[in-house]
Design an enzyme around this catalytic site. Structure first.
Site, PDB file in Angstrom:
ATOM      1  N   THR A 132       0.818  -1.206   0.000  1.00  0.00           N
ATOM      2  CA  THR A 132       0.000   0.000   0.000  1.00  0.00           C
ATOM      3  C   THR A 132       0.858   1.264   0.000  1.00  0.00           C
ATOM      4  OG1 THR A 132      -1.478   1.285   1.439  1.00  0.00           O
ATOM      5  CG2 THR A 132      -0.098  -0.303   2.531  1.00  0.00           C
ATOM      6  N   ASP A 133       0.273   2.351  -0.484  1.00  0.00           N
ATOM      7  CA  ASP A 133       0.989   3.633  -0.425  1.00  0.00           C
ATOM      8  C   ASP A 133       1.092   4.173   1.006  1.00  0.00           C
ATOM      9  OD1 ASP A 133      -1.668   4.374  -0.036  1.00  0.00           O
ATOM     10  OD2 ASP A 133      -1.732   5.829  -1.679  1.00  0.00           O
ATOM     11  N   GLU A 134       0.313   3.578   1.935  1.00  0.00           N
ATOM     12  CA  GLU A 134       0.332   4.101   3.311  1.00  0.00           C
ATOM     13  C   GLU A 134       1.683   3.919   3.990  1.00  0.00           C
ATOM     14  OE1 GLU A 134      -2.961   3.614   5.823  1.00  0.00           O
ATOM     15  OE2 GLU A 134      -4.400   3.593   4.183  1.00  0.00           O
ATOM     16  N   TYR A 158      -1.649  -0.342  11.103  1.00  0.00           N
ATOM     17  CA  TYR A 158      -1.824  -1.043   9.821  1.00  0.00           C
ATOM     18  C   TYR A 158      -0.657  -0.729   8.887  1.00  0.00           C
ATOM     19  CZ  TYR A 158      -3.287  -1.521   4.943  1.00  0.00           C
ATOM     20  OH  TYR A 158      -3.314  -1.815   3.607  1.00  0.00           O
ATOM     21  N   LYS A 162       2.267  -3.236   7.330  1.00  0.00           N
ATOM     22  CA  LYS A 162       2.509  -3.443   5.890  1.00  0.00           C
ATOM     23  C   LYS A 162       3.962  -3.071   5.552  1.00  0.00           C
ATOM     24  CE  LYS A 162      -0.054  -4.542   3.097  1.00  0.00           C
ATOM     25  NZ  LYS A 162      -0.506  -5.877   2.613  1.00  0.00           N
TER      26      LYS A 162
HETATM   27  P1  NAD Z   1      -9.884  -7.171   2.601  1.00  0.00           P
HETATM   28  O1  NAD Z   1      -9.829  -6.839   4.046  1.00  0.00           O
HETATM   29  O2  NAD Z   1     -11.108  -6.864   1.812  1.00  0.00           O
HETATM   30  O3  NAD Z   1      -9.575  -8.724   2.377  1.00  0.00           O
HETATM   31  C1  NAD Z   1      -8.563  -9.384   3.076  1.00  0.00           C
HETATM   32  C2  NAD Z   1      -8.745 -10.891   2.843  1.00  0.00           C
HETATM   33  O4  NAD Z   1      -7.663 -11.569   3.514  1.00  0.00           O
HETATM   34  C3  NAD Z   1     -10.041 -11.455   3.404  1.00  0.00           C
HETATM   35  O5  NAD Z   1     -10.635 -12.356   2.495  1.00  0.00           O
HETATM   36  C4  NAD Z   1      -9.603 -12.196   4.668  1.00  0.00           C
HETATM   37  O6  NAD Z   1     -10.449 -13.292   5.003  1.00  0.00           O
HETATM   38  C5  NAD Z   1      -8.209 -12.654   4.250  1.00  0.00           C
HETATM   39  N1  NAD Z   1      -7.322 -12.901   5.406  1.00  0.00           N
HETATM   40  C6  NAD Z   1      -7.106 -12.067   6.458  1.00  0.00           C
HETATM   41  N2  NAD Z   1      -6.256 -12.639   7.328  1.00  0.00           N
HETATM   42  C7  NAD Z   1      -5.907 -13.841   6.805  1.00  0.00           C
HETATM   43  C8  NAD Z   1      -5.033 -14.892   7.210  1.00  0.00           C
HETATM   44  N3  NAD Z   1      -4.354 -14.806   8.366  1.00  0.00           N
HETATM   45  N4  NAD Z   1      -4.908 -15.979   6.423  1.00  0.00           N
HETATM   46  C9  NAD Z   1      -5.596 -16.072   5.265  1.00  0.00           C
HETATM   47  N5  NAD Z   1      -6.447 -15.125   4.827  1.00  0.00           N
HETATM   48  C10 NAD Z   1      -6.597 -14.017   5.586  1.00  0.00           C
HETATM   49  O7  NAD Z   1      -8.611  -6.447   1.968  1.00  0.00           O
HETATM   50  P2  NAD Z   1      -8.440  -5.718   0.545  1.00  0.00           P
HETATM   51  O8  NAD Z   1      -8.939  -4.332   0.643  1.00  0.00           O
HETATM   52  O9  NAD Z   1      -8.932  -6.622  -0.506  1.00  0.00           O
HETATM   53  O10 NAD Z   1      -6.843  -5.640   0.493  1.00  0.00           O
HETATM   54  C11 NAD Z   1      -6.086  -6.721  -0.052  1.00  0.00           C
HETATM   55  C12 NAD Z   1      -4.614  -6.354   0.022  1.00  0.00           C
HETATM   56  O11 NAD Z   1      -4.384  -5.163  -0.710  1.00  0.00           O
HETATM   57  C13 NAD Z   1      -4.098  -6.081   1.422  1.00  0.00           C
HETATM   58  O12 NAD Z   1      -2.806  -6.622   1.525  1.00  0.00           O
HETATM   59  C14 NAD Z   1      -4.053  -4.558   1.529  1.00  0.00           C
HETATM   60  O13 NAD Z   1      -3.057  -4.149   2.423  1.00  0.00           O
HETATM   61  C15 NAD Z   1      -3.706  -4.193   0.101  1.00  0.00           C
HETATM   62  N6  NAD Z   1      -4.155  -2.875  -0.381  1.00  0.00           N
HETATM   63  C16 NAD Z   1      -5.460  -2.511  -0.236  1.00  0.00           C
HETATM   64  C17 NAD Z   1      -5.870  -1.283  -0.774  1.00  0.00           C
HETATM   65  C18 NAD Z   1      -7.319  -0.837  -0.653  1.00  0.00           C
HETATM   66  O14 NAD Z   1      -7.623   0.306  -0.999  1.00  0.00           O
HETATM   67  N7  NAD Z   1      -8.243  -1.684  -0.219  1.00  0.00           N
HETATM   68  C19 NAD Z   1      -4.966  -0.438  -1.408  1.00  0.00           C
HETATM   69  C20 NAD Z   1      -3.628  -0.844  -1.511  1.00  0.00           C
HETATM   70  C21 NAD Z   1      -3.244  -2.080  -1.003  1.00  0.00           C
HETATM   71  O1  DAU Z   2      -4.082   4.002   0.526  1.00  0.00           O
HETATM   72  C1  DAU Z   2      -4.323   2.615   0.458  1.00  0.00           C
HETATM   73  C2  DAU Z   2      -5.146   2.197   1.657  1.00  0.00           C
HETATM   74  O2  DAU Z   2      -6.468   2.678   1.433  1.00  0.00           O
HETATM   75  C3  DAU Z   2      -5.146   0.695   1.873  1.00  0.00           C
HETATM   76  O3  DAU Z   2      -3.859   0.270   2.189  1.00  0.00           O
HETATM   77  C4  DAU Z   2      -6.105   0.311   3.017  1.00  0.00           C
HETATM   78  O4  DAU Z   2      -6.192  -1.099   3.125  1.00  0.00           O
HETATM   79  C5  DAU Z   2      -7.473   0.865   2.689  1.00  0.00           C
HETATM   80  O5  DAU Z   2      -8.356   0.599   3.772  1.00  0.00           O
HETATM   81  C6  DAU Z   2      -7.399   2.374   2.433  1.00  0.00           C
HETATM   82  O6  DAU Z   2      -7.069   3.083   3.654  1.00  0.00           O
HETATM   83  P1  DAU Z   2      -7.793   4.466   4.033  1.00  0.00           P
HETATM   84  O7  DAU Z   2      -7.716   4.650   5.485  1.00  0.00           O
HETATM   85  O8  DAU Z   2      -7.326   5.572   3.161  1.00  0.00           O
HETATM   86  O9  DAU Z   2      -9.305   4.093   3.555  1.00  0.00           O
HETATM   87  P2  DAU Z   2     -10.732   4.335   4.249  1.00  0.00           P
HETATM   88  O10 DAU Z   2     -11.746   3.959   3.227  1.00  0.00           O
HETATM   89  O11 DAU Z   2     -10.820   3.715   5.597  1.00  0.00           O
HETATM   90  O12 DAU Z   2     -10.767   5.906   4.425  1.00  0.00           O
HETATM   91  C7  DAU Z   2     -10.592   6.780   3.331  1.00  0.00           C
HETATM   92  C8  DAU Z   2     -10.583   8.195   3.878  1.00  0.00           C
HETATM   93  O13 DAU Z   2     -11.899   8.514   4.351  1.00  0.00           O
HETATM   94  C9  DAU Z   2      -9.660   8.390   5.063  1.00  0.00           C
HETATM   95  O14 DAU Z   2      -9.093   9.684   5.010  1.00  0.00           O
HETATM   96  C10 DAU Z   2     -10.578   8.275   6.268  1.00  0.00           C
HETATM   97  C11 DAU Z   2     -11.885   8.843   5.750  1.00  0.00           C
HETATM   98  N1  DAU Z   2     -13.123   8.259   6.326  1.00  0.00           N
HETATM   99  C12 DAU Z   2     -13.234   6.902   6.334  1.00  0.00           C
HETATM  100  C13 DAU Z   2     -14.360   6.318   6.833  1.00  0.00           C
HETATM  101  C14 DAU Z   2     -14.496   4.809   6.870  1.00  0.00           C
HETATM  102  C15 DAU Z   2     -14.127   9.083   6.779  1.00  0.00           C
HETATM  103  O15 DAU Z   2     -14.022  10.326   6.731  1.00  0.00           O
HETATM  104  N2  DAU Z   2     -15.253   8.509   7.276  1.00  0.00           N
HETATM  105  C16 DAU Z   2     -15.412   7.145   7.334  1.00  0.00           C
HETATM  106  O16 DAU Z   2     -16.468   6.675   7.829  1.00  0.00           O
END
Ligand code: NAD
Ligand code: DAU
Length: 354
Positions: A132-134, A158, A162
């Site tokens: 992730t970019d975080e 988190y 990562k």
């Molecule tokens: P998600 O939370 O929707 O899904 C995570 C999945 O991993 C689930 O199916 C869960 O059951 C499984 N899991 C969790 N712990 C586990 C374990 N110990 N063993 C096996 N399976 C397990 O997550 P997502 O949003 O799909 O993110 C997927 C990946 O992408 C993550 O690594 C996250 O850090 C990365 N990522 C997410 C975003 C985003 O915006 N969502 C952006 C950049 C990177």
């Molecule tokens: O940047 C990549 C990341 O993006 C991934 O690595 C993470 O897995 C993914 O969850 C996401 O993280 P964020 O914290 O940016 O996403 P989230 O959707 O939780 O929140 C987006 C923005 O909105 C953040 O600034 C927090 C804000 N927010 C979020 C929620 C859930 C609100 O203002 N209100 C809310 O209820």
């Protein structure tokens, strides 16, 4: 032909990856390993389970013997590691699972991959780690976007977990020669996203006539990318990426949170102009500023120049089309999110937001 092990394939991005890949590369085999935490939903993969090239395994990435047997029994040559605890707010309330899955779990996969692919019977392989970019921390308004050389400065548990996992993957390449790649992507949106994340939460709360919680002043900035464009980047890295390299993936699409929320309100209002979605009013009347997230990162933005120039990456979905399609998906799949809201999601919301 590839035999791919996808960890976390029942979550948001993993599910989309499975459908992307089966559709584009029908000759390849996919095994999903997923622990089905609150965020995993086997039902997401019901269409894939009809395909003989697909197999679902319910299990944990912390189970090294299981991972080793999957690598051996299914002749896996490519591992794409999505499994993680992924929600920043949950990591603030309870970091332990993030350390276990994201750090120890990634290390368990690395140990299994090293044993099977390097020590026992050396063969070509790929370990692709989804990050992730975080990990880069927070930008000021006039800072240039993150590049692959931006120093790591994770701010939430988190992001720190990562970052640690990225370092372990890099170390297994440098020390043992494991054939790794890493991608660091910006915020994804699209079908199957768990409704604790901003975009699905806002869509569903509008449809349920519930408040739209905006943290703090809502001026925080995220760089939004459609999930299929994330998976397109992973595809290019798997097929053309340089072993040992890290690639940033992003859409050059920065938005403040408050503008995202207002845009979704306007688009849903277009669909239901008489206001049936918000007590007869415009959905923007549901916007409620709430207490800010602890340590809230102000701005993320990705410079995707490296993957564009080296691998020819270019996102295919504009935000305008992608967000409309995503809203339509949630409107068409009410059963999916209602079932999720009957489970652990509801108790999390009850504890943290109500
Ligand atoms: P998600 O939370 O929707 O899904 C995570 C999945 O991993 C689930 O199916 C869960 O059951 C499984 N899991 C969790 N712990 C586990 C374990 N110990 N063993 C096996 N399976 C397990 O997550 P997502 O949003 O799909 O993110 C997927 C990946 O992408 C993550 O690594 C996250 O850090 C990365 N990522 C997410 C975003 C985003 O915006 N969502 C952006 C950049 C990177
Ligand atoms: O940047 C990549 C990341 O993006 C991934 O690595 C993470 O897995 C993914 O969850 C996401 O993280 P964020 O914290 O940016 O996403 P989230 O959707 O939780 O929140 C987006 C923005 O909105 C953040 O600034 C927090 C804000 N927010 C979020 C929620 C859930 C609100 O203002 N209100 C809310 O209820």
């Amino acid at each position: 032909m590839k035999n791919i092990l996808v960890t976390g394939g029942a979550g948001f991005i993993g599910t989309n990856f499975v459908y992307y890949w089966l559709n584009k590369y029908p000759q390849d085999r996919i095994v999903v390993l997923d622990a089905l935490t609150y965020a995993g939903n086997r039902g997401n993969l019901s269409a894939a389970e009809k395909n003989p090239k697909f197999k679902f395994v319910h299990g944990n990435i912390l189970d090294q013997p299981l991972v080793e047997s999957l690598l051996t029994d299914h002749k896996i040559d490519t591992l794409v590691h999505f499994a993680a605890e992924s929600h920043v707010d949950r990591s603030i309330h309870g970091p332990d699972e993030f350390i276990n899955t994201n750090i120890v779990g990634t290390h368990t996969l690395l140990k299994a991959a090293k044993k099977i692919w390097l020590d026992e019977n050396p063969r070509p392989h790929r370990f692709h780690h989804i990050s992730t970019d975080e990990v880069y921390g927070s930008l000021k308004s006039d800072d240039p976007p993150f590049t692959e050389n931006t120093p790591y400065a994770p701010n939430s548990p988190y992001a720190a977990s990562k970052a640690a996992s990225d370092h372990l993957v890099r170390a297994y390449h440098e020390t043992y020669g494991l054939q790794t790649t890493i991608s660091n992507c910006s915020n994804n949106y699209g079908p199957y996203q768990f409704p604790e994340k901003l975009i699905p939460l806002v869509i569903i709360n509008i449809l349920n006539k519930k408040p739209l919680p905006v943290y703090g002043d809502g001026k925080q900035i995220r760089d939004w990318l459609h999930v299929d464009d994330h998976n397109l980047g992973v595809d290019l890295i798997l097929n053309k990426g340089k072993i040992g390299a890290t690639y940033n993936i992003g859409g050059n699409n920065e938005w403040t949170n408050i503008d995202i929320v207002k845009t979704i309100c306007n688009l849903i209002h277009e669909r239901y102009p008489n206001g049936t979605s918000a007590h007869g009013n415009h959905p923007q009347t549901l916007i409620t500023h709430v207490k800010d997230r602890l340590g809230h990162d102000r701005r993320y933005a990705i410079n995707a120049e490296m993957i564009s120039s080296a691998l020819g990456y270019s996102p295919t979905e504009s935000f305008e089309t992608g967000i409309r399609k995503t809203i339509e998906w949630f409107l068409d799949n009410e059963d999916w999110w209602r079932r999720i809201m009957d489970g652990s999601y509801r108790s999390w919301i009850a504890v943290n937001y109500d």
